[in-house]
Design an enzyme around this catalytic site. Structure first.
Site, PDB file in Angstrom:
ATOM      1  N   CYS A 114      -5.932  11.008   9.345  1.00 17.06           N
ATOM      2  CA  CYS A 114      -4.470  11.197   9.326  1.00 17.06           C
ATOM      3  C   CYS A 114      -4.032  12.369   8.452  1.00 17.06           C
ATOM      4  O   CYS A 114      -2.902  12.841   8.576  1.00 17.06           O
ATOM      5  CB  CYS A 114      -3.776   9.921   8.868  1.00 17.06           C
ATOM      6  SG  CYS A 114      -4.058   8.536   9.978  1.00 17.06           S
ATOM      7  N   HIS A 247       3.518  11.934   6.809  1.00 16.88           N
ATOM      8  CA  HIS A 247       2.692  11.317   7.842  1.00 16.88           C
ATOM      9  C   HIS A 247       3.351   9.993   8.202  1.00 16.88           C
ATOM     10  O   HIS A 247       3.836   9.260   7.333  1.00 16.88           O
ATOM     11  CB  HIS A 247       1.275  11.098   7.307  1.00 16.88           C
ATOM     12  CG  HIS A 247       0.462  10.201   8.193  1.00 16.88           C
ATOM     13  ND1 HIS A 247       0.337  10.432   9.545  1.00 16.88           N
ATOM     14  CD2 HIS A 247      -0.230   9.063   7.936  1.00 16.88           C
ATOM     15  CE1 HIS A 247      -0.405   9.475  10.072  1.00 16.88           C
ATOM     16  NE2 HIS A 247      -0.756   8.630   9.122  1.00 16.88           N
ATOM     17  N   ASN A 277       1.897   5.567  14.780  1.00 20.73           N
ATOM     18  CA  ASN A 277       1.067   6.439  13.936  1.00 20.73           C
ATOM     19  C   ASN A 277       0.174   7.280  14.852  1.00 20.73           C
ATOM     20  O   ASN A 277      -0.741   6.756  15.478  1.00 20.73           O
ATOM     21  CB  ASN A 277       0.229   5.564  12.994  1.00 20.73           C
ATOM     22  CG  ASN A 277      -0.680   6.374  12.079  1.00 20.73           C
ATOM     23  OD1 ASN A 277      -0.880   7.570  12.280  1.00 20.73           O
ATOM     24  ND2 ASN A 277      -1.246   5.706  11.086  1.00 20.73           N
TER      25      ASN A 277
HETATM   26  O1  UT7 Z   1      -2.538   6.308   8.750  1.00 24.95           O
HETATM   27  C1  UT7 Z   1      -3.022   6.166   7.461  1.00 24.95           C
HETATM   28  C2  UT7 Z   1      -3.642   4.905   7.152  1.00 24.95           C
HETATM   29  N1  UT7 Z   1      -3.021   3.701   7.619  1.00 24.95           N
HETATM   30  C3  UT7 Z   1      -2.009   3.139   6.960  1.00 24.95           C
HETATM   31  O2  UT7 Z   1      -1.444   3.705   6.065  1.00 24.95           O
HETATM   32  C4  UT7 Z   1      -1.658   1.716   7.310  1.00 24.95           C
HETATM   33  C5  UT7 Z   1      -1.492   0.930   6.043  1.00 24.95           C
HETATM   34  N2  UT7 Z   1      -1.244  -0.500   6.238  1.00 24.95           N
HETATM   35  C6  UT7 Z   1      -0.098  -0.987   6.780  1.00 24.95           C
HETATM   36  O3  UT7 Z   1       0.743  -0.264   7.266  1.00 24.95           O
HETATM   37  C7  UT7 Z   1       0.118  -2.495   6.700  1.00 24.95           C
HETATM   38  O4  UT7 Z   1      -0.825  -3.046   5.815  1.00 24.95           O
HETATM   39  C8  UT7 Z   1       0.016  -3.215   8.074  1.00 24.95           C
HETATM   40  C9  UT7 Z   1       1.216  -2.852   8.919  1.00 24.95           C
HETATM   41  C10 UT7 Z   1      -1.270  -2.818   8.775  1.00 24.95           C
HETATM   42  C11 UT7 Z   1       0.024  -4.732   7.874  1.00 24.95           C
HETATM   43  O5  UT7 Z   1       1.179  -5.139   7.155  1.00 24.95           O
HETATM   44  P1  UT7 Z   1       1.041  -6.113   5.894  1.00 24.95           P
HETATM   45  O6  UT7 Z   1       2.397  -6.402   5.443  1.00 24.95           O
HETATM   46  O7  UT7 Z   1       0.101  -5.444   4.927  1.00 24.95           O
HETATM   47  O8  UT7 Z   1       0.426  -7.397   6.526  1.00 24.95           O
HETATM   48  P2  UT7 Z   1      -0.973  -8.129   6.238  1.00 24.95           P
HETATM   49  O9  UT7 Z   1      -2.121  -7.304   6.717  1.00 24.95           O
HETATM   50  O10 UT7 Z   1      -0.989  -8.588   4.807  1.00 24.95           O
HETATM   51  O11 UT7 Z   1      -0.836  -9.392   7.156  1.00 24.95           O
HETATM   52  C12 UT7 Z   1       0.222 -10.353   7.000  1.00 24.95           C
HETATM   53  C13 UT7 Z   1       0.139 -11.383   8.108  1.00 24.95           C
HETATM   54  C14 UT7 Z   1      -1.263 -11.945   8.312  1.00 24.95           C
HETATM   55  O12 UT7 Z   1      -1.132 -13.312   8.616  1.00 24.95           O
HETATM   56  P3  UT7 Z   1      -1.375 -14.457   7.499  1.00 24.95           P
HETATM   57  O13 UT7 Z   1      -2.776 -14.231   7.028  1.00 24.95           O
HETATM   58  O14 UT7 Z   1      -0.344 -14.182   6.448  1.00 24.95           O
HETATM   59  O15 UT7 Z   1      -1.162 -15.707   8.261  1.00 24.95           O
HETATM   60  C15 UT7 Z   1      -1.787 -11.206   9.515  1.00 24.95           C
HETATM   61  O16 UT7 Z   1      -2.752 -11.927  10.221  1.00 24.95           O
HETATM   62  O17 UT7 Z   1       0.486 -10.776   9.350  1.00 24.95           O
HETATM   63  C16 UT7 Z   1      -0.530 -11.059  10.329  1.00 24.95           C
HETATM   64  N3  UT7 Z   1      -0.583  -9.965  11.292  1.00 24.95           N
HETATM   65  C17 UT7 Z   1       0.179  -9.929  12.400  1.00 24.95           C
HETATM   66  N4  UT7 Z   1       1.081 -10.783  12.890  1.00 24.95           N
HETATM   67  C18 UT7 Z   1       1.698 -10.434  14.049  1.00 24.95           C
HETATM   68  C19 UT7 Z   1      -1.325  -8.824  11.232  1.00 24.95           C
HETATM   69  N5  UT7 Z   1      -1.076  -8.053  12.306  1.00 24.95           N
HETATM   70  C20 UT7 Z   1      -0.141  -8.701  13.032  1.00 24.95           C
HETATM   71  C21 UT7 Z   1       0.532  -8.408  14.239  1.00 24.95           C
HETATM   72  N6  UT7 Z   1       1.435  -9.297  14.697  1.00 24.95           N
HETATM   73  N7  UT7 Z   1       0.323  -7.266  14.918  1.00 24.95           N
END
Ligand code: UT7
Length: 320
Positions: A114, A247, A277
């Protein structure tokens, strides 16, 4: 007299096919509400069968060259940032060179995920300042949909395809004021496609894996530091920045960087909602969008910053 580089023109291209969050609800266990709240993404563009990374790059490049008022044969350096090249080799830059009918100038790809466009632009700036090139084409082009695991809701909802390009030319006044590049391979396991070529074929599934929450935390703090580093290197204050062109990974990461700069969101170019993204393509896509709709004007100060797999991160400060 010192030589600087300056942005002469920009262009971008998005594939026609759009996948909305509602479409994704049919593919994985997710919801439009979750995706919008956690990421700011409403839709993303994706390639169809037969549409290549070089196809997207060519359309963006032709628009950038045209907006610079040039013809392709005036380009004397091609740098393409991509994580999704069409072939292992030749590089996408060489494939693009052939499409544009350019012969002989250096052409190569940059792999910094990225942060790829920031790396590529910094490299082009250094070629121009060294006097090696006069007119460089810098492209970020991605077909990330091809390396997504469409059963993994933690990644497949986040990414999109597209391309953006800039033409930078030699100038007596800066243009690009400073560039800042970093990497730390200690974080290699948090965001990766952990497969390679073995025995003449791909060894395992060539899909992206990400520990999203851990990536998120490092991204926010690291981007805060790169903002400080960039301002300090130029003896500037937060208020000297007219536009943040970040980004586009997640609206929450973008908002955190804007807060760090005390910059209202009206001065931040945000395309993540419509594009998702697009990795190395996201900054040049955002830049071109805001230049073409008249928001960014000549003479304004632009801060571009990115963070990605590797980890890699960096920034470019430029006077447009
Ligand atoms: O491009 C450069 C590098 N990439 C990035 O910068 C991305 C960085 N990360 C992020 O943007 C965020 O961490 C995400 C958008 C990927 C995830 O958001 P989060 O607030 O960090 O969520 P999380 O990974 O802590 O997950 C929270 C909950 C989980 O469920 P439980 O364990 O709380 O029951 C996940 O399983 O959300 C769940 N979850 C989803 N639910 C519905 C994860 N993906 C999804 C989804 N739909 N697509």
């Amino acid at each position: 007299m010192s030589v600087y580089s300056r942005i002469l023109g920009t262009g971008s291209y998005l594939p026609e096919k759009v996948l909305t969050n509602k479409d994704l609800e049919q593919i994985v266990d997710t919801s439009d509400e979750w995706i919008r709240e956690r990421t700011g993404i409403r839709q993303r563009h994706v390639v169809i069968d037969g549409e290549s990374c070089c196809d997207l790059a060519e359309r963006a490049a032709r628009r950038a060259i045209e907006s610079a008022g040039l013809v392709p044969t005036e380009i004397d350096l091609i740098v393409v940032a991509t994580t999704t090249p069409d072939q292992i080799f030749p590089s996408t830059a060489c494939l693009l060179q052939q499409r544009l009918g350019i012969h002989g100038c250096p052409a190569f790809d940059v792999q910094a995920v990225c942060t790829g466009f920031v790396y590529a632009l910094a490299i082009a700036d250094k070629f121009i300042r060294a006097g090696t090139s006069r007119c460089a084409l810098v492209v970020g082009s991605e077909t990330l949909s091809r390396i997504l695991n469409w059963q993994d809701r933690g990644t497949c909802v986040l990414f999109g395809d597209g391309a953006g390009a800039v033409v930078v030319g030699a100038a007596e006044e800066a243009g690009i004021l400073s560039t800042h590049l970093h990497a730390d391979g200690a974080y290699k396991d948090l965001l990766q496609v952990p497969r390679g070529i073995g025995s003449g074929s791909c060894d395992g599934d060539p899909y992206m894996e990400m520990r999203g929450n851990e990536v998120f935390k490092v991204a926010v703090t690291t981007l805060g530091r790169i903002v400080d580093e960039t301002l300090e290197a130029n003896g500037m204050q937060q208020s000297d920045i007219d536009w943040l062109i970040p980004h586009q990974a997640n609206i929450r990461i973008i908002q955190a960087t804007a807060r760090k700069l005390h910059l209202p969101m009206e001065q931040v170019v945000v395309t993540v909602g419509d594009h998702g993204n697009t990795s190395a393509a996201s900054i040049p896509l955002a830049l071109d969008t805001a230049i073409r709709d008249g928001r960014i004007r000549r003479g304004e100060t632009l801060l571009m910053e990115a963070f990605g797999g590797g980890f890699t991160w960096g920034s470019v400060l430029a006077r447009y």
